[in-house]
Design a protein around this motif. Structure first.
Motif, mmCIF file in Angstrom:
data_model
loop_
_atom_site.group_PDB
_atom_site.id
_atom_site.type_symbol
_atom_site.label_atom_id
_atom_site.label_comp_id
_atom_site.label_asym_id
_atom_site.label_seq_id
_atom_site.Cartn_x
_atom_site.Cartn_y
_atom_site.Cartn_z
ATOM 1 N N ARG A 77 54.998 69.668 12.068
ATOM 2 C CA ARG A 77 54.483 70.899 12.636
ATOM 3 C C ARG A 77 55.655 71.754 13.127
ATOM 4 O O ARG A 77 56.800 71.320 13.125
ATOM 5 C CB ARG A 77 53.510 70.606 13.791
ATOM 6 N N LEU A 78 55.350 72.967 13.549
ATOM 7 C CA LEU A 78 56.388 73.901 13.987
ATOM 8 C C LEU A 78 56.484 73.939 15.507
ATOM 9 O O LEU A 78 55.465 73.936 16.203
ATOM 10 C CB LEU A 78 56.099 75.312 13.478
ATOM 11 N N LEU A 79 57.705 73.991 15.987
ATOM 12 C CA LEU A 79 57.973 74.334 17.378
ATOM 13 C C LEU A 79 58.370 75.812 17.377
ATOM 14 O O LEU A 79 59.433 76.167 16.869
ATOM 15 C CB LEU A 79 59.108 73.474 17.949
ATOM 16 N N ALA A 80 57.512 76.667 17.900
ATOM 17 C CA ALA A 80 57.754 78.111 17.879
ATOM 18 C C ALA A 80 58.420 78.537 19.185
ATOM 19 O O ALA A 80 57.779 78.550 20.239
ATOM 20 C CB ALA A 80 56.441 78.863 17.687
ATOM 21 N N ASP A 81 59.700 78.861 19.114
ATOM 22 C CA ASP A 81 60.455 79.285 20.290
ATOM 23 C C ASP A 81 60.504 80.813 20.299
ATOM 24 O O ASP A 81 61.136 81.428 19.433
ATOM 25 C CB ASP A 81 61.861 78.687 20.230
ATOM 26 N N VAL A 82 59.840 81.416 21.270
ATOM 27 C CA VAL A 82 59.732 82.873 21.324
ATOM 28 C C VAL A 82 61.099 83.519 21.532
ATOM 29 O O VAL A 82 61.371 84.595 20.990
ATOM 30 C CB VAL A 82 58.747 83.300 22.428
ATOM 31 N N TYR A 83 61.973 82.856 22.275
ATOM 32 C CA TYR A 83 63.318 83.386 22.506
ATOM 33 C C TYR A 83 64.085 83.520 21.198
ATOM 34 O O TYR A 83 64.645 84.570 20.884
ATOM 35 C CB TYR A 83 64.074 82.481 23.476
ATOM 36 N N HIS A 84 64.120 82.458 20.408
ATOM 37 C CA HIS A 84 64.850 82.507 19.136
ATOM 38 C C HIS A 84 64.217 83.517 18.191
ATOM 39 O O HIS A 84 64.922 84.244 17.475
ATOM 40 C CB HIS A 84 64.875 81.121 18.493
ATOM 41 N N SER A 85 62.895 83.582 18.179
ATOM 42 C CA SER A 85 62.206 84.545 17.335
ATOM 43 C C SER A 85 62.597 85.975 17.710
ATOM 44 O O SER A 85 62.878 86.805 16.831
ATOM 45 C CB SER A 85 60.689 84.365 17.468
ATOM 46 N N ALA A 86 62.642 86.256 19.002
ATOM 47 C CA ALA A 86 63.010 87.601 19.456
ATOM 48 C C ALA A 86 64.438 87.948 19.079
ATOM 49 O O ALA A 86 64.752 89.105 18.770
ATOM 50 C CB ALA A 86 62.819 87.701 20.965
ATOM 51 N N GLN A 87 65.322 86.951 19.072
ATOM 52 C CA GLN A 87 66.716 87.190 18.701
ATOM 53 C C GLN A 87 66.843 87.688 17.262
ATOM 54 O O GLN A 87 67.751 88.437 16.928
ATOM 55 C CB GLN A 87 67.540 85.903 18.861
ATOM 56 N N THR A 88 65.920 87.260 16.416
ATOM 57 C CA THR A 88 65.974 87.684 15.012
ATOM 58 C C THR A 88 65.286 89.018 14.785
ATOM 59 O O THR A 88 65.409 89.600 13.698
ATOM 60 C CB THR A 88 65.298 86.644 14.095
ATOM 61 N N GLY A 89 64.516 89.477 15.768
ATOM 62 C CA GLY A 89 63.817 90.743 15.633
ATOM 63 C C GLY A 89 62.525 90.660 14.845
ATOM 64 O O GLY A 89 61.943 91.694 14.500
ATOM 65 N N GLU A 90 62.037 89.445 14.554
ATOM 66 C CA GLU A 90 60.806 89.357 13.779
ATOM 67 C C GLU A 90 59.593 89.728 14.630
ATOM 68 O O GLU A 90 59.606 89.612 15.855
ATOM 69 C CB GLU A 90 60.631 87.965 13.162
ATOM 70 N N ASP A 91 58.547 90.161 13.977
ATOM 71 C CA ASP A 91 57.278 90.475 14.623
ATOM 72 C C ASP A 91 56.529 89.157 14.850
ATOM 73 O O ASP A 91 56.129 88.488 13.894
ATOM 74 C CB ASP A 91 56.468 91.417 13.729
ATOM 75 N N PHE A 92 56.340 88.794 16.113
ATOM 76 C CA PHE A 92 55.775 87.489 16.449
ATOM 77 C C PHE A 92 54.371 87.316 15.853
ATOM 78 O O PHE A 92 54.072 86.297 15.224
ATOM 79 C CB PHE A 92 55.747 87.317 17.965
ATOM 80 N N ALA A 93 53.524 88.314 16.032
ATOM 81 C CA ALA A 93 52.150 88.212 15.536
ATOM 82 C C ALA A 93 52.121 88.088 14.016
ATOM 83 O O ALA A 93 51.385 87.263 13.456
ATOM 84 C CB ALA A 93 51.331 89.424 15.981
ATOM 85 N N ALA A 94 52.928 88.903 13.331
ATOM 86 C CA ALA A 94 52.955 88.859 11.868
ATOM 87 C C ALA A 94 53.525 87.538 11.375
ATOM 88 O O ALA A 94 53.083 87.003 10.357
ATOM 89 C CB ALA A 94 53.774 90.027 11.333
ATOM 90 N N ALA A 95 54.528 87.010 12.077
ATOM 91 C CA ALA A 95 55.156 85.749 11.671
ATOM 92 C C ALA A 95 54.150 84.597 11.731
ATOM 93 O O ALA A 95 54.100 83.750 10.837
ATOM 94 C CB ALA A 95 56.361 85.450 12.555
ATOM 95 N N VAL A 96 53.354 84.563 12.786
ATOM 96 C CA VAL A 96 52.358 83.493 12.929
ATOM 97 C C VAL A 96 51.211 83.702 11.949
ATOM 98 O O VAL A 96 50.746 82.750 11.317
ATOM 99 C CB VAL A 96 51.840 83.446 14.381
ATOM 100 N N GLY A 97 50.773 84.939 11.818
ATOM 101 C CA GLY A 97 49.681 85.227 10.898
ATOM 102 C C GLY A 97 48.448 84.383 11.184
ATOM 103 O O GLY A 97 48.013 84.278 12.338
ATOM 104 N N ASP A 98 47.920 83.750 10.142
ATOM 105 C CA ASP A 98 46.737 82.899 10.311
ATOM 106 C C ASP A 98 47.111 81.417 10.297
ATOM 107 O O ASP A 98 46.289 80.561 9.972
ATOM 108 C CB ASP A 98 45.710 83.193 9.212
ATOM 109 N N ARG A 99 48.359 81.126 10.676
ATOM 110 C CA ARG A 99 48.859 79.750 10.551
ATOM 111 C C ARG A 99 49.101 79.064 11.892
ATOM 112 O O ARG A 99 49.908 78.140 11.983
ATOM 113 C CB ARG A 99 50.133 79.745 9.709
ATOM 114 N N MET A 100 48.397 79.500 12.941
ATOM 115 C CA MET A 100 48.598 78.885 14.251
ATOM 116 C C MET A 100 48.297 77.387 14.219
ATOM 117 O O MET A 100 48.858 76.614 15.005
ATOM 118 C CB MET A 100 47.717 79.577 15.296
#
Length: 260
Positions: free
Chosen positions: A173-196
């Motif tokens: 499974r994935l460990l989703a780290d919001v800090y690292h995600s923000a560092q890349t500039g990705e859209d959090f909601a779009a990245a997760v999509g329907d795969r929570m």
């Protein structure tokens, strides 16, 4: 939602002893804790003391990092990856199936992206089979880090979820780290999509500074709305450097995340 604190960084006022920090986390009302490497510089951390503190408090060890850190991207490192996972499995079994955290390793210059992606999927299929047979689970963590101009191959939630989906095992499974995600500039909601459903755990820290949520630029109201709307029901991992006393730090975090 409940919190799981990274006791390598938090509750330092309780001293250097990790067992004492577990007790401090429990006193603060937390239900989980996390550590980094379970074995560091060939020295195993005090697992007996940690286990005793967990038993005494009812706190759960949520995750630890597989050691040594090896490259999932480089096939030459795959035997080391599998050996490291095999070494970590008894620790995960000891601590009620704590997630065994893996990062991808750095991109390989001049190697096609698809070839690197395929290498990660191949070794994680084998590693997940080991974990599944042992009743444990691996967590792939996207990490934003640049060394010598090379980024980690898996540094976004989007790519991490693509890999977890490709491996297609309940033991990964994935460990989703919001800090690292923000560092890349990705859209959090779009990245997760329907795969929570592929996300086992979420960690938080603000940017810049990697301190408490509420000290930086991340829109935590939006982040928490995504988690709630998409059905995340797990704990929130606090993997930040506290910039204030424990009670104040937790109060700020609760306020920023909207968690009473």
């Amino acid at each position: 939602m409940n919190f799981a604190a990274c006791i390598e960084w938090m509750f330092a006022g309780a001293g250097d002893d990790l067992a004492s920090r577990i007790r401090a986390a429990h006193a603060a009302g937390l239900t989980g804790v996390e550590i980094h490497l379970w074995r560091e510089n060939a020295q195993t951390k005090p697992l007996d003391d940690i286990e005793r503190a967990l038993h005494d408090t009812g706190v759960r060890l949520r995750s630890f990092c597989v050691e040594p850190r090896c490259s999932l991207v480089d096939p030459a490192d795959h035997d080391r990856v599998l050996a490291a996972v095999a070494d970590a499995i008894p620790v995960a079994q000891r601590f009620a199936g704590a997630g065994m955290v893996l990062a991808s390793g750095f991109t390989r210059a001049d190697v096609p992206v698809q070839e690197q992606f395929d290498a990660v999927v191949a070794v994680l299929k084998r590693a997940a089979a080991l974990a599944r047979d042992a009743g444990t689970v691996l967590w792939l963590e996207p990490v934003y880090m640049v060394v010598g101009g090379q980024r980690m191959f898996v540094d976004t939630i989007g790519r991490g979820l693509d890999i977890v989906a490709a491996v297609d095992s309940p033991a990964l499974r994935l460990l989703a780290d919001v800090y690292h995600s923000a560092q890349t500039g990705e859209d959090f909601a779009a990245a997760v999509g329907d795969r929570m459903g592929l996300v086992a755990h979420v960690q938080v820290a603000d940017t810049p500074g990697r301190h408490e949520p509420g000290t930086g630029d991340i829109d935590w109201t939006a982040v928490m709305a995504v988690l709630r709307e998409k059905g995340y029901a797990g704990e929130i991992g606090l993997e930040y450097f506290p910039s204030m006393a424990d009670a104040e730090s937790l109060a700020m975090t609760r306020k920023a995340l909207g968690i009473a």
